[in-house]
Design a protein around this motif. Structure first.
Motif, PDB file in Angstrom:
ATOM      1  N   SER A  65      10.115  12.108  -0.942  1.00 49.15           N
ATOM      2  CA  SER A  65       9.125  12.133  -2.140  1.00 49.15           C
ATOM      3  C   SER A  65       9.316  13.513  -2.599  1.00 49.15           C
ATOM      4  O   SER A  65       9.433  14.629  -1.943  1.00 49.15           O
ATOM      5  N   SER A  66       9.034  13.839  -4.076  1.00 50.11           N
ATOM      6  CA  SER A  66       9.216  15.128  -4.763  1.00 50.11           C
ATOM      7  C   SER A  66       7.577  15.777  -4.333  1.00 50.11           C
ATOM      8  O   SER A  66       7.332  16.885  -4.600  1.00 50.11           O
ATOM      9  N   LEU A  67       6.543  14.872  -3.941  1.00 54.20           N
ATOM     10  CA  LEU A  67       5.307  15.416  -3.563  1.00 54.20           C
ATOM     11  C   LEU A  67       5.201  15.282  -1.926  1.00 54.20           C
ATOM     12  O   LEU A  67       5.740  14.388  -1.309  1.00 54.20           O
ATOM     13  N   GLY A 125       7.346   6.564  -7.201  1.00 59.41           N
ATOM     14  CA  GLY A 125       8.380   7.483  -7.512  1.00 59.41           C
ATOM     15  C   GLY A 125       9.062   7.934  -6.375  1.00 59.41           C
ATOM     16  O   GLY A 125      10.010   8.768  -6.158  1.00 59.41           O
ATOM     17  N   ALA A 126       8.789   7.548  -5.373  1.00 59.75           N
ATOM     18  CA  ALA A 126       9.336   8.111  -3.922  1.00 59.75           C
ATOM     19  C   ALA A 126      10.026   6.782  -3.292  1.00 59.75           C
ATOM     20  O   ALA A 126       9.740   5.581  -3.826  1.00 59.75           O
ATOM     21  N   HIS A 132       0.746  -1.341   0.023  1.00 60.18           N
ATOM     22  CA  HIS A 132      -0.003   0.166  -0.021  1.00 60.18           C
ATOM     23  C   HIS A 132       0.744   1.392   0.062  1.00 60.18           C
ATOM     24  O   HIS A 132       0.589   2.389  -0.642  1.00 60.18           O
ATOM     25  N   LEU A 133       1.900   1.321   0.842  1.00 58.01           N
ATOM     26  CA  LEU A 133       2.698   2.331   0.705  1.00 58.01           C
ATOM     27  C   LEU A 133       3.382   2.648  -0.696  1.00 58.01           C
ATOM     28  O   LEU A 133       3.801   3.476  -1.136  1.00 58.01           O
ATOM     29  N   ASN A 134       3.644   1.318  -1.242  1.00 59.59           N
ATOM     30  CA  ASN A 134       4.543   1.512  -2.579  1.00 59.59           C
ATOM     31  C   ASN A 134       3.671   2.018  -3.549  1.00 59.59           C
ATOM     32  O   ASN A 134       3.890   2.849  -4.475  1.00 59.59           O
ATOM     33  N   ASN A 135       2.346   1.673  -3.670  1.00 56.40           N
ATOM     34  CA  ASN A 135       1.253   2.232  -4.416  1.00 56.40           C
ATOM     35  C   ASN A 135       0.868   3.622  -4.261  1.00 56.40           C
ATOM     36  O   ASN A 135       0.843   4.564  -5.156  1.00 56.40           O
TER      37      ASN A 135
END
Length: 76
Positions: free
Chosen positions: A46-48, A28-29, A21-24
């Protein structure tokens, strides 16, 4: 942005329960949980801004998740 969270994830089994769930959530992070640390620190790079989403996800699975600190990279 690099964010640090205090969690109550105690075991590899618990971590595996939420890893997919964290991967989903964090496409990109990069993220990790230090199970050897007393505060079981979740680190997200993460960039977000995913602070609220990460807290909500862990809470949904019955874990505590407290945002400790955020570091913002300077703009290029």
């Amino acid at each position: 942005m690099i964010s640090f969270f205090k969690t109550n994830i105690q075991t590899r089994v618990e971590l595996n329960k939420i890893a997919k769930h964290l991967n989903n959530l964090l496409l990109g992070a990069t993220w990790s949980v230090d199970l050897t640390e007393a505060d079981k620190i979740l680190r997200i790079d993460s960039s977000l801004d995913k602070i609220g989403d990460a807290v909500s996800l862990l809470t949904k699975f019955g874990f505590n998740c407290e945002n400790l600190r955020n570091f913002y990279a300077p703009s290029a």
